[in-house]
Every structure is written in structure tokens, then in C-alpha cells.
Design an enzyme around this catalytic site. Structure first.
Site, PDB file in Angstrom:
ATOM      1  CG  ASP A 169      -2.242   0.630   1.029  1.00 67.82           C
ATOM      2  OD1 ASP A 169      -2.255   1.878   0.964  1.00 67.82           O
ATOM      3  OD2 ASP A 169      -3.266  -0.065   0.921  1.00 67.82           O
ATOM      4  CG  ASN A 206     -14.006   2.298  -3.090  1.00 62.43           C
ATOM      5  OD1 ASN A 206     -14.336   1.228  -2.579  1.00 62.43           O
ATOM      6  ND2 ASN A 206     -12.939   2.974  -2.718  1.00 62.43           N
ATOM      7  CB  SER A 259      -9.401   0.392   1.244  1.00 64.54           C
ATOM      8  OG  SER A 259      -9.062   0.768  -0.061  1.00 64.54           O
TER       9      SER A 259
END
Ligand SMILES: [Ca+2]
Ligand SMILES: [Ca+2]
Ligand SMILES: [Ca+2]
Length: 470
Positions: A179, A303, A383
């Protein structure tokens, strides 16, 4: 490769002719000269034309499309599988001598390297190297972050908090957070190893916040401070592949996967809360090899409120893909009177991607967690839901050390709530508003009756909900 160098300035068709002849006859340049001296045989010329076409066709085949925002002149070179580190290094050196700048060498999840080329000609020369399987443009990939709508922030203070933990205990498992990095000094996180593959950064420290938020959901310590994660105190590997804007290149991400694969004996579970629409064969290949090495990958569905089938890495069959639901009160049944702008209590989150590639759903709205500066925040996104599953997978792995990635996926799916699950008034129950016919199980971790996490909250706060306020 000296042969190619000698003919480097001749037209590409002539190169192809000479090169195909060379392959066909496996002879020296003297013999080639003899071939040129012969009268033109139309049949053989036809054969050579076919060879040229074949060669051009092969070149086109070697340039593999990757969708996304391309970074000009950056490419990932994937070598054929029979190349090992010494030959990868020597071939990378050869690419360098052709004029390419070397950015990464991959040797664990795939054999190849990342390069920056000054022009197309250099790329063409590299594609001619027989050991090259394919070359793929480097593309940008983004963290699945979502800013909190102000309406949600406003109700944040009203959220009910669940029962606090007993303040002790840690899970003996290793979680890779691939990440933006992790706040290396956050007192609520057990960062065990850190590395960065993002140019311009020198450590796995988080300069964005996304990675630290993901890490907290998965593994914040059970220490009577801040929040507690699903696999409390697990060893976190901060593997930085996304920059301060939450954006990374596929070449850096593959380097992160390569690093995980190199440490596959230690790293059990990896969280991938990023993605992009389209295809990326090199990244897919790297993940396949890493999963084969025993690492379980959890990926966010995304998303955009659409079918995740077009989103990678979520659509790769080897990963566990996760959608998001709204949960306000840590209980099933949709009882909370608080509504958010992305849905009511216990409904499918309106922003969450969906579809047959999704394996599990998990809470992903107003999730309390850690952030940069040894601080705390709430975030909403797939996430966040993915980090719940990462924590649950780590918890399962800690109890079943021999479990394979597919064992873990099957276990989490079979232990999850289904539409047929009757709400027990606590955590065991389903949600409404799924966008498709694929009723993915909702994560449920109360199976973990032997862990202190579950013992701690046997009834009133099922551990699979958002990290609890302590
Ligand atoms: Ca804590
Ligand atoms: Ca609820
Ligand atoms: Ca679904």
C-alpha cells in the site's frame, strides 16, 4: 546479441530477413553472404516474406496491452519461465546496453525487469531478445480510497462503540500491507518489517494515510488504547508501492509482490486495497506465482458501484475479492436509525463494486482505525472491508498454520453469513441490497472461539465488525 548489434542500423525488414535466415540455418555470417550471392529464387523469397510477416507478427504479440494510465517510456519485460536469476541479470544488462534504464529486477514472482526506454527503437531491440516472453507498458494503479462525505462525518460522533477489549494478547502471524506504507512509529501497530519501492522515498513510512488505515483494521494492538484490529498485534510488513497520492505504477507493485514472494515462508496474508480497470498480465502472473508459494491475497472490489469483473487485481481468481456493506451498530438486522449517504444499516454500500468475482462482503463504512501521526480516524471504502477479511484470514491462518490460500478462502466463505442466516441479534446475520445474483457470504469470525478475541466479546460485540473503540 553481438549479431543484432552489427545489423542494428539496417532496416527492420532486413534484420528480420537476416535473423530468420540465421535461425533457419544456424550458420555464420559467411554463410549468409553465400546466400546473398545466390540467384533470387522466388519460392525462397516468398518464404522469406512469410518469415518477415511471422517476425512482425511475433513482435506485435510480444507487446502485451495493459489498460490504465500509461507512464511514457516505462515498460515491464517478462521473460520466459526457464530464465533464472543469473540469466535475468544478464538479460537486464543487455537491455541496459541497448539504451534502457533499469528500474527493477524481478526474480521471485516472475522473471523479468522494469525499464525506461529513450525511444521505441530501443524497445524494439529488447523485444527481439528471444528470451523475452512479452513486454507490457507500465500503468498507474490507485488506492481504493474514498473521502468521507461530510454527512457521514457528521454522524461519526453518534456511532455506537462496541465493548472494549481486555487489553492483552497478540496474534502470531505476518500480514503484508502492500500500500502507501504504514506509520512506522504508530503505538497501536506492530510494524515488523518495512520497505519501499516508490522512487523518491527511502522507507516504508506512510506519507498518505491509506496503508496505516488498512493496517489498523487488520491488526491494531489489543492494548486498551485507540482501536483493536481483527488479528491484534500481528506482525505487519509495510511494503510501500503507492506514493503520497495513493497512486502507484504496476512495475512498483510487481516489485512489492516479488518481495512478498521472496518472503513467502514468513508472510502469511497480504492486503491489496488498490486496483484499476482493465488487464495487467504481468501483475497477474506475479500474483499467481506468489499464491502458489503459499501466500493468501485479499483484494478490494473497488468503489465505483459497478461490476468488479473488469477490475484488477480483484477479478483475478487467485485472490479473495471483497465488497463492502454499511454497518452502524455492529449488529445484524438493520436496527440502527442512523442512515449514511452510502446506505442504511446492514445494506450493501452504494459505492461498493459487486459481481460474480466477489468472494466475501465485510463492513466498509465509517470504520474506525489508525492513521498517520500516531492518530486515529474513520474511513469508508472497499479498502476498509478488505482489511477486515485480511485480518480474519490472518486469524484463521494463526489457528490453522497449514492452511493453503484456497483452504482459507473456502473456510472464510463457508463460515460467513448467507441470505439464509437468521439474524441472532448480534453479528450472525446477512444484509440487504446486494446488487446482483451473487450472494457473497458476509464475513463472520466468531468461529474463533479459541482466541482471546472471541472470548473477550462472546456475545455483545462480534469481532468481525469494525475495529472497536477501546
Ligand atoms: Ca489498540
Ligand atoms: Ca447493523
Ligand atoms: Ca453480490
Amino acid at each position: 546479441m553481438g549479431f543484432r548489434k552489427n545489423v542494428g542500423y539496417i532496416s527492420s525488414i532486413l534484420i528480420a530477413l537476416l535473423f530468420s535466415n540465421c535461425i533457419l540455418t544456424s550458420v555464420s555470417q559467411n554463410s549468409l553472404f553465400e546466400v546473398e550471392a545466390k540467384p533470387i529464387d522466388k519460392t525462397s523469397l516468398q518464404g522469406k516474406n512469410d518469415d518477415v510477416r511471422t517476425n512482425v507478427f511475433e513482435m506485435a504479440n510480444k507487446l502485451r496491452e495493459a489498460t490504465g494510465e500509461k507512464t511514457p517510456n516505462d515498460y515491464i519485460v517478462v521473460l520466459k519461465d526457464n530464465n533464472f536469476l543469473s540469466s535475468v541479470r544478464s538479460l537486464a544488462g543487455e537491455a541496459k546496453s541497448e539504451g534502457a534504464a533499469l528500474r527493477h529486477i524481478y526474480d521471485h514472482s516472475l522473471h523479468g525487469f522494469a525499464i525506461r526506454v529513450p525511444n521505441e527503437k530501443v524497445l524494439e531491440e529488447i523485444m527481439k531478445i528471444p528470451e523475452v516472453d512479452y513486454v507490457q507498458p507500465d500503468v498507474k494503479v490507485k488506492a481504493f480510497a474514498q473521502n468521507l462525505p461530510t454527512g457521514i462525518n457528521r454522524v461519526d460522533g453518534d456511532l455506537s462503540s462496541t465493548k472494549s477489549g481486555d487489553g492483552k494478547g497478540a496474534v502470531n502471524v505476518d500480514i503484508g500491507i502492500v500500500d502507501t506504507g504504514i506509520d512506522l512509529n504508530h503505538p497501536d501497530l506492530n510494524v515488523y518489517r518495512q520497505v519501499s519501492f516508490v522512487s523518491g522515498t527511502s522507507s516504508g513510512n506512510d506519507d498518505n494515510g491509506h496503508g496505516t488505515a488498512v493496517a489498523g483494521v487488520a491488526a491494531a494492538k489489543d492494548d486498551s488504547q485507540g482501536v483493536v484490529g481483527l488479528a491484534p498485534g500481528a506482525r505487519l510488513w509495510a511494503i510501500k508501492v503507492l506514493d503520497s497520492n495513493g497512486i502507484g505504477s504496476s512495475s512498483d507493485i510487481i516489485m512489492g509482490i516479488d518481495y512478498v514472494t521472496q518472503h513467502a515462508k514468513e508472510i502469511d496474508v497480504v492486503n491489496l486495497s488498490f486496483g484499476a480497470v482493465g488487464k495487467n498480465d504481468a501483475l497477474h502472473k506475479a500474483i499467481i506465482k506468489s499464491v502458489a508459494a503459499g501466500v493468501t491475497y485479499i483484494a478490494a472490489a473497488g468503489n465505483d458501484g459497478k461490476d468488479a469483473s473488469s477490475v484488477f487485481p480483484a477479478s483475478y481468481p487467485e485472490v479473495i475479492a471483497v465488497s463492502a456493506i454499511v454497518d452502524i451498530d455492529g449488529k445484524c438486522g438493520g436496527k440502527s436509525s442512523i442512515s449514511t449517504t452510502v446506505g442504511k444499516d446492514d445494506t450493501f454500500a452504494s459505492f461498493s463494486n459487486y459481481g460474480p468475482v466477489v468472494d466475501l462482503a465485510a463492513p466498509g463504512v465509517l470504520v474506525k482505525t489508525t492513521t498517520r501521526g500516531s492518530s486515529y480516524t474513520s474511513f469508508s471504502s472497499t479498502s476498509a472491508s478488505t482489511a477486515h477479511v485480511t485480518g480474519a484470514a490472518a486469524l484463521y491462518k494463526s489457528e490453522h498454520p497449514g492452511a493453503s490460500p484456497s483452504d482459507i478462502r473456502n473456510a472464510l466463505r463457508s463460515l460467513g453469513s448467507s441470505p439464509a442466516t437468521t439474524c441472532d441479534g448480534n453479528g450472525h446475520g446477512y444484509f440487504t441490497g446486494d446488487r446482483d445474483n451473487n450472494a457473497e457470504p458476509l464475513l463472520y469470525t466468531a468461529w474463533a472461539s479459541t482466541t482471546e478475541l472471541a472470548i473477550r466479546n462472546p456475545v455483545s460485540s462480534p469481532p468481525f465488525r469494525s475495529p472497536f473503540s477501546q
